[in-house]
Design an enzyme around this catalytic site. Structure first.
Site, mmCIF file in Angstrom:
data_model
loop_
_atom_site.group_PDB
_atom_site.id
_atom_site.type_symbol
_atom_site.label_atom_id
_atom_site.label_comp_id
_atom_site.label_asym_id
_atom_site.label_seq_id
_atom_site.Cartn_x
_atom_site.Cartn_y
_atom_site.Cartn_z
ATOM 1 N N GLY A 31 6.186 -6.662 -0.886
ATOM 2 C CA GLY A 31 5.515 -6.568 0.417
ATOM 3 C C GLY A 31 6.460 -7.012 1.516
ATOM 4 N N SER A 32 5.873 -7.487 2.608
ATOM 5 C CA SER A 32 6.699 -7.796 3.786
ATOM 6 C C SER A 32 7.464 -9.103 3.591
ATOM 7 C CB SER A 32 5.810 -7.891 5.019
ATOM 8 O OG SER A 32 4.926 -8.982 4.861
ATOM 9 N N GLU A 89 10.229 -8.515 -3.757
ATOM 10 C CA GLU A 89 10.750 -7.208 -3.321
ATOM 11 C C GLU A 89 10.244 -7.012 -1.901
ATOM 12 O OE1 GLU A 89 12.662 -5.375 -5.202
ATOM 13 O OE2 GLU A 89 12.309 -6.161 -7.215
ATOM 14 N N LEU A 90 11.131 -7.182 -0.927
ATOM 15 C CA LEU A 90 10.661 -7.278 0.471
ATOM 16 C C LEU A 90 11.140 -6.095 1.318
ATOM 17 C CD1 LEU A 90 11.257 -11.119 0.841
ATOM 18 C CD2 LEU A 90 9.239 -9.925 -0.042
ATOM 19 N N CYS A 134 10.180 1.258 1.509
ATOM 20 C CA CYS A 134 11.040 0.077 1.658
ATOM 21 C C CYS A 134 12.498 0.494 1.696
ATOM 22 C CB CYS A 134 10.788 -0.907 0.531
ATOM 23 S SG CYS A 134 10.946 -0.167 -1.101
ATOM 24 N N LYS A 146 -3.085 -8.020 -7.956
ATOM 25 C CA LYS A 146 -3.854 -7.975 -6.697
ATOM 26 C C LYS A 146 -3.233 -6.868 -5.836
ATOM 27 C CE LYS A 146 -4.167 -9.009 -2.765
ATOM 28 N NZ LYS A 146 -4.342 -7.998 -1.697
ATOM 29 N N PRO A 147 -3.851 -5.671 -5.848
ATOM 30 C CA PRO A 147 -3.278 -4.592 -5.034
ATOM 31 C C PRO A 147 -3.607 -4.790 -3.559
ATOM 32 C CG PRO A 147 -5.303 -3.859 -6.087
ATOM 33 C CD PRO A 147 -5.087 -5.275 -6.534
ATOM 34 N N TRP A 174 0.796 -1.224 0.000
ATOM 35 C CA TRP A 174 0.000 0.000 0.000
ATOM 36 C C TRP A 174 0.830 1.278 0.000
ATOM 37 C CZ3 TRP A 174 1.868 2.304 4.266
ATOM 38 C CH2 TRP A 174 2.343 1.475 5.272
ATOM 39 N N ASN A 175 2.146 1.185 0.199
ATOM 40 C CA ASN A 175 2.880 2.433 0.458
ATOM 41 C C ASN A 175 3.113 3.264 -0.798
ATOM 42 O OD1 ASN A 175 4.703 0.452 -0.374
ATOM 43 N ND2 ASN A 175 6.397 1.355 0.749
ATOM 44 N N GLU A 206 12.291 -3.752 10.779
ATOM 45 C CA GLU A 206 11.814 -2.682 9.896
ATOM 46 C C GLU A 206 10.798 -1.819 10.646
ATOM 47 O OE1 GLU A 206 9.459 -3.807 6.422
ATOM 48 O OE2 GLU A 206 10.608 -2.331 5.279
#
Ligand code: NAD
Length: 509
Positions: free
Chosen positions: A223-224, A245-246, A279, A173-174, A149-150, A377
């Site tokens: 995401g996470s 991409e974490l 991130c 899928k957002p 969401w960022n 994080e």
């Protein structure tokens, strides 16, 4: 009745499977989207699969032209895009505009470079004079994207542009927290002439995302780290490729020869962009002892000038947090650090007078690696600073992390800075600035260690969405029957050219 988790923390009860999306500044609903089931996802992937051959057959140049038409529409309608992003994230106007600007550049980069990068390549076989060999780049088919969401525009569309231009169709899928930006951008793509089934959006929470992993030919996740692990495990079971991409915990190193104004203002930009929900946000700072006290003074001086608020306009530096979870985490990390001996020397409080999810930029000193704020994080506006003896200690501490996404070094000695940069274990490092790799379409960006697998942007960000296929053509001379080839030609030639083959261009490819 189905209880549906919303977006910024409160629970909403709705009659049907709907997810209510809130504006984080007003905490008012801005709309609802369906929580799509596994069957809905399967149907979307099936439509994408049927649409893929025609999309591939269009050719890379025609696909590039459609992508550019989308970029032109986005640019022309940037005010609507910025409004849509801000309504569901609460970020500053400039922060939302940056998403539009970087995406527009990404389209331009791939439109101009994809035809060259995807062209079949001639390569050398084991018997070069006897064979002609070429590598073709074929799309995987249907690529699924699951995004956070960022950066609701950039994090999905920056990556799906190369997937589309390579000839894949896409199902996105957002995040359930910010679905409207993705729906808006997909509509723009359809208006630009990209067929509806070539780019589809499925809405829902983690269950919808998990369903997507079941049906697609490639899964690209942002995401996470915790969710990334689950996705990688399932992709492994299905034997489909994935890129991840974490999260990050990016270090900044401030060396003693630094320009203090540049370093102090650069720290605030690195740590506070999107209220720290980035991130590649600067999350821990190591400052050489010799200039530590002057640096802290400068940092407080610039921090005093920050404008926080919900107003539109470029004069606002820090907006609202998007997600209540991040606010609670920031408070918990401050409490943990203070209990272990840290001091808050700037900020440290909520700002309900500005909006329910505003939190002050917060500078913490006397921190160390026993504290959560230096290890996990944060995703909020926290600036923890640690005094170090020298550059060696700074590098050692920078690498003492599970994460490795980005990092930065501030120094006047650019050559030394670049040498030290290569010793940081991360996907990228910037000298005297932060985050510019993330926004540069030609530079590969991604993580090492728990920060991910694969790279976005640049040739690497395109080639991850194709599978290379080698085609070798044998000239049928001198080898009837075939098995004589080895004795008559291959072995003597191999022996004869052993020392010289890499000096002959025709034999080198
Ligand atoms: P998240 O992992 O909670 O959710 C990300 C997406 O995954 C959402 O769309 C969510 O619905 C979906 N999801 C959740 N559970 C799932 C499951 N079991 N299967 C499939 N999908 C599932 O992350 P978030 O809170 O939305 O985003 C913040 C994180 O994203 C931070 O860690 C941040 O560092 C990271 N991030 C990384 C990058 C990068 O480029 N490396 C960029 C932006 C954000």
């Amino acid at each position: 009745m189905a209880a549906v988790r919303t977006t910024k923390g409160r629970k909403h009860i709705t009659e049907s499977e709907q997810i209510v999306v809130e504006n984080p500044i007003t905490r008012q609903p801005i709309g609802a989207v369906p929580a799509m089931s596994a069957d809905d996802v399967a149907a979307a992937v099936e439509r994408a699969r049927r649409a893929q051959p025609a999309w591939e057959a269009l050719g890379v140049k025609a696909r590039g032209r459609l992508i550019m038409r989308f970029a032109d529409l986005l640019w022309a309608e940037q005010k609507t895009a910025v409004r849509t992003i801000r309504a569901e994230t609460g970020k500053t106007e400039f922060g939302a505009w940056v998403e539009v600007a970087v995406l527009e550049q990404t389209c331009t980069y791939y439109r101009h470079n994809a035809p060259r990068l995807l062209r079949p390549q001639t390569r050398r076989s084991l018997a070069p004079l006897k064979h002609r060999a070429r590598v073709y780049y074929k799309p995987y088919g249907v690529v699924g994207f699951i995004t956070p969401w960022n950066y609701p525009l950039l994090n999905g569309f920056q990556d799906l542009i190369p997937a589309l231009i390579a000839g894949n169709t896409v199902v996105l899928k957002p995040s359930e927290i910010t679905p409207f930006t993705a729906l808006y951008a997909a509509r723009l793509m359809h208006r630009a002439g990209i067929p509806r089934d070539v780019i589809q959006v499925v809405t829902g929470d983690g269950r919808t995302g998990a369903a997507l992993v079941e049906y697609v030919d490639y899964i690209a996740f942002t995401g996470s780290t915790a969710t990334g692990r689950k996705i990688a495990a399932r992709a492994g079971e299905r034997l489909i490729p994935c890129s991840l991409e974490l999260g990050g915990k990016d270090p900044m190193i401030i060396l003693r020869d630094v320009d203090l104004d540049l370093a102090a203002s650069g720290t605030l930009v690195g740590a506070l962009e999107n209220a720290g929900q980035v991130c590649v946000g600067t999350e821990r700072i190591y400052v050489e002892d010799a200039i530590y006290d002057q640096y802290i003074e400068k940092l407080k001086y610039y921090a005093d000038q920050l404008v926080i608020g919900a107003a539109a306009g470029d004069h606002v530096h820090v907006g609202s947090l998007t997600n209540e979870r991040e606010l609670l985490r920031a408070e918990a990390f401050i409490a943990d650090a203070v209990a272990k001996g840290a001091q808050v020397i700037f900020g440290g409080r909520r700002r309900p007078d500005l909006g329910p999810l505003f939190f002050e930029p917060t500078i913490l000193v006397n921190v160390d690696h026993t504290m959560q704020v230096m290890r996990e994080e944060t995703f909020g506006p926290l600036i923890p600073i640690m005094r170090v003896k020298d550059a060696e200690e700074a590098i050692r501490l920078a690498n003492d992390s599970d994460y490795g996404l980005s990092g930065s070094i501030f120094t006047r000695d650019l050559k030394r800075g670049e040498q030290l940069a290569t010793r940081i274990h991360s996907g990228d490092v910037t000298i005297n600035t932060t985050k510019w790799v993330f926004g540069s379409p030609s530079l590969p960006m991604g993580g090492v260690k728990h920060s991910g697998l694969g790279r976005r942007n640049g040739p690497e960000g395109l080639l991850r969405f194709v599978r290379p296929q080698s085609v070798l053509v044998n000239w049928p001379i001198l080898d009837k029957p075939q098995f004589t080839l080895n004795h008559w030609l291959l072995i003597p030639m191999h022996v004869l050219t052993r020392r010289i083959r890499w000096h002959i261009p025709l034999l080198r490819m």
